[in-house]
Design a protein around this motif. Sequence first.
Motif: not given
Length: 280
Positions: A203, A233, A235, A239
């Motif tokens: 994460t 970033d 996110e 992902k």
Amino acid sequence: MSSQQHPLGISFEFFPPNTDAGRDKLMLVRDELATRNPRFFSVTYGAGGSTQARTRDTVRTVSQNGITTAPHLSCIGSEKAQLRDLLSQYREEGINSLVALRGDMPSGMGSIGELRYANELVEFIRDETGDHFNIAVAAYPESHPQAANLDKDIENFARKMKAGADMAITQYFFTADAYFNFVDKVRALGVEQPIIPGIMPITNYTKLARFSDSCGAEIPRWMRKQLESYGDDSEAIAKFGTEAVSRLCQRLLDGGAPGLHFYTLNQAAPVLKVVDNLVG
């Protein structure tokens, strides 16, 4: 909650929170993860028992939902009398699983204690309590950071297992072949107990890189480069992390791993995204 365990044999690790707010958050995380019917929860234990009281409090709270809860127990810096009292307290509280570790010497502590290695701790637990506890120990597929070499580390690991451990949980890793190679080597030494891969969700790249460097877990170059390219970033990092860790877990399960143990860092969402990607 169904009493039937998750078909893939998953388990989750927590650390003792420092604050009331952290404790309240952990209870929510516990309840969310409990919906996936894990085999057990484990609760970590600080160097030299530095979080012993918080570990016990967390174990009491976490175990209230009926799922087996396994406290970590480390021997470095502890005397046999202390360990004996702790084992007695856990037995009285209905705890029947432990993760037995050597532990790290905390700074400023003068005495190593009466037990120096995890195999001695396992023997001590067995001598004191017989078969009451299901005992897990640690494994290092990429070698313990203080080991002279991988073969020596594997010999030490086999000693722990033969001292009376029921299973092992590995340090996290990101290369499946490291796990399979380790399992092949220890099987050749006569170790037959289950060896459960430890899984770290991705994460935050900066924290992961720092922690991995300190504990000897290798982040493959391709993975480092990809994570570095995302900059701040979060996110995109999350992902990519979910996809990469899900592929790793699926390969491990397909290759015969007897389950997966997730280092949750007291967060539910990153773990559940991976768990829910997996198929039996």
